[in-house]
Design an enzyme around this catalytic site. Structure first.
Site, PDB file in Angstrom:
ATOM      1  CE  LYS A   1     138.236  -8.270 105.175  1.00 59.26           C
ATOM      2  NZ  LYS A   1     137.815  -6.906 105.533  1.00 59.26           N
TER       3      LYS A   1
ATOM      4  CD  GLU B   1     136.879   3.692 104.988  1.00 60.56           C
ATOM      5  OE1 GLU B   1     137.023   3.646 103.755  1.00 60.56           O
ATOM      6  OE2 GLU B   1     136.692   2.691 105.686  1.00 60.56           O
TER       7      GLU B   1
ATOM      8  CD  GLU C   1     132.688  -1.474 101.836  1.00 58.56           C
ATOM      9  OE1 GLU C   1     133.086  -0.859 102.837  1.00 58.56           O
ATOM     10  OE2 GLU C   1     133.314  -2.418 101.332  1.00 58.56           O
TER      11      GLU C   1
ATOM     12  CG  HIS D   1     133.178  24.470  92.588  1.00 57.05           C
ATOM     13  ND1 HIS D   1     133.308  25.650  91.888  1.00 57.05           N
ATOM     14  CD2 HIS D   1     133.957  24.608  93.693  1.00 57.05           C
ATOM     15  CE1 HIS D   1     134.142  26.465  92.527  1.00 57.05           C
ATOM     16  NE2 HIS D   1     134.541  25.843  93.626  1.00 57.05           N
TER      17      HIS D   1
ATOM     18  CD1 TRP E   1     131.998 -13.161  96.036  1.00 58.05           C
ATOM     19  CD2 TRP E   1     132.812 -12.370  94.119  1.00 58.05           C
ATOM     20  NE1 TRP E   1     131.733 -11.824  95.994  1.00 58.05           N
ATOM     21  CE2 TRP E   1     132.214 -11.298  94.846  1.00 58.05           C
ATOM     22  CE3 TRP E   1     133.383 -12.100  92.876  1.00 58.05           C
ATOM     23  CZ2 TRP E   1     132.181 -10.000  94.358  1.00 58.05           C
ATOM     24  CZ3 TRP E   1     133.341 -10.795  92.394  1.00 58.05           C
ATOM     25  CH2 TRP E   1     132.741  -9.762  93.135  1.00 58.05           C
TER      26      TRP E   1
ATOM     27  CE  LYS F   1     133.941   0.449 105.544  1.00 54.27           C
ATOM     28  NZ  LYS F   1     135.287   0.621 105.147  1.00 54.27           N
TER      29      LYS F   1
ATOM     30  CG  ASN G   1     139.899 -19.965  94.326  1.00 53.53           C
ATOM     31  OD1 ASN G   1     138.840 -20.552  94.172  1.00 53.53           O
ATOM     32  ND2 ASN G   1     140.477 -19.799  95.498  1.00 53.53           N
ATOM     33  N   GLY G   2     140.069 -17.605  90.560  1.00 57.79           N
ATOM     34  CA  GLY G   2     140.733 -16.684  89.636  1.00 57.79           C
ATOM     35  C   GLY G   2     140.140 -16.754  88.240  1.00 57.79           C
TER      36      GLY G   2
ATOM     37  NE  ARG H   1     138.758 -15.150 104.054  1.00 61.42           N
ATOM     38  CZ  ARG H   1     139.840 -15.810 104.334  1.00 61.42           C
ATOM     39  NH1 ARG H   1     140.278 -16.690 103.500  1.00 61.42           N
ATOM     40  NH2 ARG H   1     140.464 -15.602 105.438  1.00 61.42           N
TER      41      ARG H   1
ATOM     42  CB  CYS I   1     136.628 -18.741  94.588  1.00 65.73           C
ATOM     43  SG  CYS I   1     135.840 -17.850  93.256  1.00 65.73           S
TER      44      CYS I   1
HETATM   45  C1  AGP Z   1     136.624  -1.845 102.340  1.00 66.81           C
HETATM   46  O1  AGP Z   1     135.558  -1.712 103.218  1.00 66.81           O
HETATM   47  C2  AGP Z   1     136.343  -2.612 101.132  1.00 66.81           C
HETATM   48  N1  AGP Z   1     135.759  -3.879 101.391  1.00 66.81           N
HETATM   49  C3  AGP Z   1     137.335  -2.548 100.000  1.00 66.81           C
HETATM   50  O2  AGP Z   1     137.251  -1.249  99.497  1.00 66.81           O
HETATM   51  C4  AGP Z   1     138.817  -2.867 100.285  1.00 66.81           C
HETATM   52  O3  AGP Z   1     139.366  -1.887 101.101  1.00 66.81           O
HETATM   53  C5  AGP Z   1     139.562  -2.959  98.951  1.00 66.81           C
HETATM   54  O4  AGP Z   1     139.022  -3.999  98.187  1.00 66.81           O
HETATM   55  C6  AGP Z   1     141.047  -3.159  99.126  1.00 66.81           C
HETATM   56  O5  AGP Z   1     141.327  -4.332  99.793  1.00 66.81           O
HETATM   57  P1  AGP Z   1     142.764  -4.615 100.379  1.00 66.81           P
HETATM   58  O6  AGP Z   1     143.036  -3.609 101.438  1.00 66.81           O
HETATM   59  O7  AGP Z   1     142.700  -6.012 100.924  1.00 66.81           O
HETATM   60  O8  AGP Z   1     143.748  -4.506  99.252  1.00 66.81           O
END
Ligand code: AGP
Length: 625
Positions: free
Chosen positions: A620, A498, A505, A521, A89, A502, A119-120, A42, A17
């Site tokens: 983010k 990874e 996401e 397996h 958020w 990607k 926030n939080g 974000r 947030c």
């Molecule tokens: C990556 O594309 C993601 N958005 C997510 O997995 C991210 O890497 C993860 O939340 C960790 O974030 P950080 O590196 O800021 O700790």
């Protein structure tokens, strides 16, 4: 022109947030909304602003973008010299108009008395909700924030600063709050406990924000609050007390204005721009590196590296995959045992602590709640040798660690991490050879060769980026698919993971990654002509193994999309499409092979028309559990 090093010094903090508040003598409505706009990338699901115009407290909220708040402000002609703005958020309660901040609590005459943005998470909010309801408070939202605003109103002493201090003692959780009381319209009170909050010192006006980025162009100095601190923010004075209630002098840092607008330049999305910034990001991350004898990981690192007997890596998401790759490097080069833990799992399981371990937290933002908790958890178990690899020098994770290596990727705006990942891998390789060196496992010649290879990385990445047109052709096909399988082996298995992350996401295509040896397996059952299989197949010790795995896929009619190097002798054939990487990269190849996978996801998502920089449901940085 701001350099990457300047950007680093901006001391940006990222979170989910966003809070932007000001106490001024001019109408600050548009300034607050501009601040919110700076945090938009974000991700958020609703937004709102509360303004006090010397008579009453008004509020506008929206389930649309910040632009909609601007339109409504004009329509309702709300202004104010003091105000609180927020992007939400959702954590407690669905994304909805009523759950959007600011939240109000009214006095007996029904007029808004206290306004709160938050926030939080307040973990124990349910403890208060029923009793507040029983004494007549009416709830219009499902949020923990609304419980807190009514609690503040209920316990109001006539001084909002004292009230916040008293109420904080009752709260459990991680949060940052900003509070306004209409009885004391010259002040905003802010408090930080586990979520970032900064004070911006302006001329005749002062600001409070969850991120200096939102206010850096409006202020001269920034004050970073620490956990437990409460600030009394007025136009001409700023008082901060610490967690023990004592007034303290806070260090003021010069604010560096970082303008995000028009930065996209020739690129369509920040993600694309950030992919193409990778040569520069890696060069900056390695800047000034002449030899491994320097204490690049912090004072005392050389001595500490000699004493540790294992490494425990904690991280989430992409950063976790960077950690997985490092396991292969560190175990092979430095012969030190490495455990890589998903931070959110590590916190809640009974693990066996090893006080001689180096605990390494990897995080782009340095604010990821799970990773921060994992680091604190390891410390609480007696593991004091802590280190972070992080992209934000002032972040909580950096502050919590003994040693640090700051990657110099510059601000990463796209939610899907790209250049942060590549710089993390760069830093992790550097750590691997430094650990090997500290144990006498690296000859001078090897050190020279590895450092030369690292310095060559930016130009190698540049050459890989020139493959974009070929990858775009593949993306057309991928955009019509519902599932994709990614395969890798050894140190390229995390790269396959990874690649799949990607793809998930940003294109929302279901993607899975497996170590290719695992195919038979189970996952082989999924392979049909409709399932494209992406293979990371550099010419390394496992090449022949992965070629056999590719045969297993072909035998089931699966279509292979292979990234390989020239010497792999993998060629285009029926059911096999190959893109050859420009060079053979040896032990550094995970760094280079990650890049075409980023481009493949990006171009697939582009064709599908998704919101690439702000994919649905994602933020983010994840500062809540
Ligand atoms: C990556 O594309 C993601 N958005 C997510 O997995 C991210 O890497 C993860 O939340 C960790 O974030 P950080 O590196 O800021 O700790």
């Amino acid at each position: 022109m701001i350099t990457y090093f300047d950007k680093l010094d901006l001391e940006l903090e990222v979170f989910m947030c966003g809070i932007v508040c000001a106490v001024s003598n001019r109408d600050i409505s548009s300034i607050l909304l501009e601040g919110l706009s700076r945090l938009e990338y974000r991700g958020y699901d609703s937004c709102g602003i509360a303004l006090f115009d010397n008579k009453e407290l008004n509020r506008i909220r929206s389930m649309k973008r910040v632009l909609d708040l601007k339109k409504q402000l004009i329509e309702y002609q709300f202004t104010g010299c003091i105000g609180l703005a927020h992007t939400r958020w959702a954590t407690h309660g669905i994304p909805s108009y009523n759950n959007a901040h600011p939240h109000f609590s009214s006095n007996e005459s029904g007029k808004p008395h206290i306004a709160l943005v938050h926030n939080g998470i307040i973990e124990n909010y349910e403890d208060f909700r029923d009793s507040l309801e029983n004494i007549g408070y009416r709830f219009e939202s499902q949020t923990d924030t609304e419980v807190l605003v009514h609690l503040l109103n209920h316990l109001y002493t006539g001084d909002i600063f004292d009230t916040v201090q008293n109420v904080m003692k009752l709260l459990k959780g991680s949060y940052a709050i900003a509070v306004f009381c209409s009885d004391e319209p010259d002040r905003i009170v802010g408090a930080r406990q586990g979520a970032p909050l900064v004070v911006g010192v302006g001329e005749g006006e002062n600001y409070l924000s969850s991120d200096s980025l939102a206010i850096s162009d409006k202020v001269k100095e920034i004050i970073y609050l620490e956990d437990g601190e409460i600030v009394d923010l007025r136009r001409h004075c700023i008082n901060v007390i610490n967690k023990d209630g004592f007034l303290i002098e806070k260090l003021r840092h010069s604010a560096v204005n970082f303008v995000l607008t028009s930065e996209l330049g020739k690129y369509r999305h920040y993600m694309q721009k950030e992919i193409f910034e990778q040569p520069m990001a890696v060069a900056d991350t390695l800047h000034g590196l002449d030899s491994l004898s320097m204490e690049i990981f912090g004072r005392g690192s050389s001595k500490l590296f000699k004493t540790i007997d294992s490494v425990l890596i904690v991280a989430c998401g992409t950063s976790y995959y960077a950690g997985m790759t490092a396991k292969y490097w560190i175990e092979s080069l430095a012969k030190i045992r490495v455990d890589v833990e998903i931070a959110s799992e590590y916190i809640y399981r009974d693990s066996v602590p090893n006080v001689n371990s180096l605990v390494l937290a990897i995080s782009q933002s340095g604010e990821t709640a799970d990773t921060l908790s994992a680091l604190k958890h390891a410390k609480s178990l007696g593991m004091k040798n802590t280190m972070s690899i992080c992209n934000v020098s002032t972040s909580s994770i950096v502050r919590e660690s003994l040693l640090n290596y700051i990657t110099r990727a510059g601000i990463e705006i796209g939610v899907a991490s790209t250049k942060a990942f590549i710089t993390q891998l760069t830093a992790l390789f550097l750590l691997s050879i430094s650990l090997a060196n500290s144990r006498g496992l690296l000859t001078n010649d090897q050190e020279i060769i590895f450092l030369k290879d690292l310095r060559h990385l930016p130009s190698s990445i540049g050459a890989v980026l020139s493959l974009e047109p070929f990858i775009m052709e593949w993306a057309e096909y991928f955009s019509s698919k519902e599932n994709v399988l990614f395969l890798g082996r050894g140190r390229h298995y995390p790269i396959a993971l990874e690649g799949a992350l990607k793809m998930k996401e940003i294109s929302y295509i279901h993607a899975e990654a497996y170590p290719a040896g695992e195919l038979k397996h189970g996952p082989l059952a999924l392979v049909t002509e409709h399932m494209p299989v992406v293979v990371v197949a550099p010419n390394d010790a496992l090449l022949e193994k992965i070629k056999s795995n590719m045969q297993e896929v072909r035998a089931r009619g699966g279509n292979l999309y292979v990234f390989a190097d020239k010497y792999s002798k993998i060629l285009n054939d029926s059911g096999i499409k190959v893109i050859h990487m420009p060079e053979c990269y040896g032990i550094l190849s995970p760094i280079l092979y990650a890049i075409p996978l980023q481009l493949l996801s990006y171009h697939t998502a582009l064709i599908l028309g998704t919101d690439i920089d702000k994919p649905r449901n994602l933020a983010k940085s994840v500062t809540v559990e």
